[in-house]
Write a protein that holds these residues in place. Sequence first.
Motif, PDB file in Angstrom:
ATOM      1  N   GLU A 179       1.621  -4.077  37.541  1.00  0.00           N
ATOM      2  CA  GLU A 179       0.922  -5.182  36.890  1.00  0.00           C
ATOM      3  C   GLU A 179      -0.903  -5.016  36.727  1.00  0.00           C
ATOM      4  O   GLU A 179      -1.372  -6.174  35.921  1.00  0.00           O
ATOM      5  CB  GLU A 179       1.178  -6.837  36.828  1.00  0.00           C
ATOM      6  CG  GLU A 179       3.195  -6.462  36.151  1.00  0.00           C
ATOM      7  CD  GLU A 179       3.927  -7.751  36.488  1.00  0.00           C
ATOM      8  OE1 GLU A 179       3.838  -8.741  35.881  1.00  0.00           O
ATOM      9  OE2 GLU A 179       4.160  -7.664  37.503  1.00  0.00           O
TER      10      GLU A 179
ATOM     11  N   ARG B  35      -1.983  -3.618  32.234  1.00  0.00           N
ATOM     12  CA  ARG B  35      -1.803  -4.723  32.435  1.00  0.00           C
ATOM     13  C   ARG B  35      -2.231  -4.628  30.773  1.00  0.00           C
ATOM     14  O   ARG B  35      -1.380  -6.218  29.861  1.00  0.00           O
ATOM     15  CB  ARG B  35      -3.170  -5.206  33.009  1.00  0.00           C
ATOM     16  CG  ARG B  35      -3.674  -7.153  32.539  1.00  0.00           C
ATOM     17  CD  ARG B  35      -4.172  -7.908  33.937  1.00  0.00           C
ATOM     18  NE  ARG B  35      -5.509  -7.259  34.095  1.00  0.00           N
ATOM     19  CZ  ARG B  35      -5.620  -6.538  35.060  1.00  0.00           C
ATOM     20  NH1 ARG B  35      -4.927  -6.023  36.107  1.00  0.00           N
ATOM     21  NH2 ARG B  35      -7.490  -5.842  34.560  1.00  0.00           N
TER      22      ARG B  35
ATOM     23  N   HIS C 184       0.579  -6.629  28.123  1.00  0.00           N
ATOM     24  CA  HIS C 184      -0.062  -7.557  27.123  1.00  0.00           C
ATOM     25  C   HIS C 184       0.214  -8.299  25.569  1.00  0.00           C
ATOM     26  O   HIS C 184       0.615  -8.336  24.355  1.00  0.00           O
ATOM     27  CB  HIS C 184      -0.957  -7.993  27.348  1.00  0.00           C
ATOM     28  CG  HIS C 184      -2.036  -8.858  28.160  1.00  0.00           C
ATOM     29  ND1 HIS C 184      -3.032  -8.495  28.637  1.00  0.00           N
ATOM     30  CD2 HIS C 184      -0.981  -9.882  29.150  1.00  0.00           C
ATOM     31  CE1 HIS C 184      -3.425  -9.461  30.119  1.00  0.00           C
ATOM     32  NE2 HIS C 184      -1.719  -9.859  30.275  1.00  0.00           N
TER      33      HIS C 184
ATOM     34  N   TYR D 244       4.560  -7.762  25.160  1.00  0.00           N
ATOM     35  CA  TYR D 244       4.400  -9.434  24.881  1.00  0.00           C
ATOM     36  C   TYR D 244       4.229 -10.075  23.688  1.00  0.00           C
ATOM     37  O   TYR D 244       4.494 -10.699  23.435  1.00  0.00           O
ATOM     38  CB  TYR D 244       3.936  -9.899  25.900  1.00  0.00           C
ATOM     39  CG  TYR D 244       3.685  -9.395  27.254  1.00  0.00           C
ATOM     40  CD1 TYR D 244       5.235  -9.171  28.026  1.00  0.00           C
ATOM     41  CD2 TYR D 244       2.906  -9.882  28.389  1.00  0.00           C
ATOM     42  CE1 TYR D 244       5.423  -9.100  29.233  1.00  0.00           C
ATOM     43  CE2 TYR D 244       2.679  -9.827  30.049  1.00  0.00           C
ATOM     44  CZ  TYR D 244       4.536  -9.011  30.227  1.00  0.00           C
ATOM     45  OH  TYR D 244       5.009  -8.783  31.188  1.00  0.00           O
TER      46      TYR D 244
ATOM     47  N   VAL E  36       7.504  -5.837  37.002  1.00  0.00           N
ATOM     48  CA  VAL E  36       7.796  -6.517  36.169  1.00  0.00           C
ATOM     49  C   VAL E  36       8.921  -7.934  36.260  1.00  0.00           C
ATOM     50  O   VAL E  36      10.214  -7.234  36.527  1.00  0.00           O
ATOM     51  CB  VAL E  36       7.566  -6.785  34.070  1.00  0.00           C
ATOM     52  CG1 VAL E  36       7.657  -8.221  33.504  1.00  0.00           C
ATOM     53  CG2 VAL E  36       6.462  -6.450  33.613  1.00  0.00           C
ATOM     54  N   SER E  37       8.629  -9.271  36.866  1.00  0.00           N
ATOM     55  CA  SER E  37       9.969 -10.303  37.315  1.00  0.00           C
ATOM     56  C   SER E  37      11.203 -10.560  36.296  1.00  0.00           C
ATOM     57  O   SER E  37      10.717 -10.376  34.945  1.00  0.00           O
ATOM     58  CB  SER E  37       9.263 -11.193  37.661  1.00  0.00           C
ATOM     59  OG  SER E  37      10.443 -11.944  38.032  1.00  0.00           O
TER      60      SER E  37
ATOM     61  N   GLU F 252      12.421 -12.978  35.674  1.00  0.00           N
ATOM     62  CA  GLU F 252      11.989 -14.312  35.481  1.00  0.00           C
ATOM     63  C   GLU F 252      11.199 -14.035  34.977  1.00  0.00           C
ATOM     64  O   GLU F 252      11.076 -15.503  33.778  1.00  0.00           O
ATOM     65  CB  GLU F 252      11.700 -15.125  37.195  1.00  0.00           C
ATOM     66  CG  GLU F 252      12.649 -14.844  38.331  1.00  0.00           C
ATOM     67  CD  GLU F 252      14.161 -15.710  36.885  1.00  0.00           C
ATOM     68  OE1 GLU F 252      13.717 -17.070  36.765  1.00  0.00           O
ATOM     69  OE2 GLU F 252      15.553 -15.574  38.139  1.00  0.00           O
ATOM     70  N   HIS F 253      10.798 -13.335  33.991  1.00  0.00           N
ATOM     71  CA  HIS F 253       9.796 -13.326  33.046  1.00  0.00           C
ATOM     72  C   HIS F 253      10.239 -13.603  31.698  1.00  0.00           C
ATOM     73  O   HIS F 253      11.540 -13.300  31.457  1.00  0.00           O
ATOM     74  CB  HIS F 253       9.312 -12.015  32.860  1.00  0.00           C
ATOM     75  CG  HIS F 253       7.270 -11.814  32.537  1.00  0.00           C
ATOM     76  ND1 HIS F 253       7.591 -12.324  30.177  1.00  0.00           N
ATOM     77  CD2 HIS F 253       6.264 -12.677  32.121  1.00  0.00           C
ATOM     78  CE1 HIS F 253       6.195 -12.236  29.799  1.00  0.00           C
ATOM     79  NE2 HIS F 253       5.569 -12.304  31.585  1.00  0.00           N
TER      80      HIS F 253
ATOM     81  N   SER G  41       9.686 -12.705  28.397  1.00  0.00           N
ATOM     82  CA  SER G  41       9.842 -12.125  27.351  1.00  0.00           C
ATOM     83  C   SER G  41      10.933 -10.830  28.555  1.00  0.00           C
ATOM     84  O   SER G  41      11.838 -10.518  27.453  1.00  0.00           O
ATOM     85  CB  SER G  41       8.960 -11.262  27.641  1.00  0.00           C
ATOM     86  OG  SER G  41       7.921 -11.561  27.131  1.00  0.00           O
TER      87      SER G  41
ATOM     88  N   LYS H  46      13.393 -12.630  29.797  1.00  0.00           N
ATOM     89  CA  LYS H  46      15.389 -12.930  29.707  1.00  0.00           C
ATOM     90  C   LYS H  46      15.711 -13.509  28.077  1.00  0.00           C
ATOM     91  O   LYS H  46      17.047 -13.295  27.819  1.00  0.00           O
ATOM     92  CB  LYS H  46      14.659 -14.494  30.413  1.00  0.00           C
ATOM     93  CG  LYS H  46      14.576 -14.953  31.321  1.00  0.00           C
ATOM     94  CD  LYS H  46      14.644 -15.910  32.040  1.00  0.00           C
ATOM     95  CE  LYS H  46      14.630 -17.044  33.910  1.00  0.00           C
ATOM     96  NZ  LYS H  46      14.358 -18.135  33.555  1.00  0.00           N
TER      97      LYS H  46
END
Length: 255
Positions: free
Chosen positions: A85, A91, A95, A98, A131-132, A134-135, A137, A139
């Motif tokens: 990222e 990046r 974006h 997202y 990307v985690s 927990e993000h 998007s 989830k």
Amino acid sequence: MDDTAAALKAIPLNRRPADWTRGLAWLLSMQNKDGGFAAFEKNVDHPLIRRLPIESADEAAVDPSTADLTGRALHALGLKAGYTENHSAVRRALHWLYRRQEKNGSWYGRWGVCYIYGTWAALTGMKAVGVSGEHPSVKKALSWLKSIQLPDGSWGESCKSCEIKTFAPLAYGTAVQTAWALEALLQYEDPREPLIQKGFRFLIDDGLHQPKHLVYPTGIGLPKQFYIYYHSYPFVFPLLALSAFIKQMEMREKR
């Protein structure tokens, strides 16, 4: 762009470093100004072109950024180039993804059927660049995939999805779309989760043996006009999903 990303993943960097670096530079040079990646050309998405008096001009006359191409470009950049990222190209691509995520958590895929396909490409690409889970998007996307699983453990989507631009389920699952969904889930979910186990049981026991699960078209040529059945897809993608499952299980056993 798609073939170049695939070639970069296939070519050993230590065998042909100069050629590999040229391919990577070309792929990066084709990133659209909006941050995404298209299929054939760069920045060919002017709104006036979509208004040409040609049937399906809004689909055939432009080559916009898509979730499937952007996801697979990210997959190559993360898997083989080691980008995360923190890299500017990554990046910008993230974006774009997202911003283009549907309210239900899915992504629309242009060249495959359709929302399952786009969501698979986006999640595998996002995972490759770090990307985690927990993000938000991630989830949302995982929740959406789980919500559309059919009772027998499979996933299926109609070609109608790309015509009405919203998810249209099939009454039965396909081997290809089930494999896409499973590989996407495995990026972030425990392979021992019951719904994942059920999905693989479908592939092994039923999905690869019944004609209706194998022959439904899962490629898009031009929405509303023609769709594509790729003979290799019902075998290649289940193998990739099974490989991902085995790797995840092996990693857990080593812990």
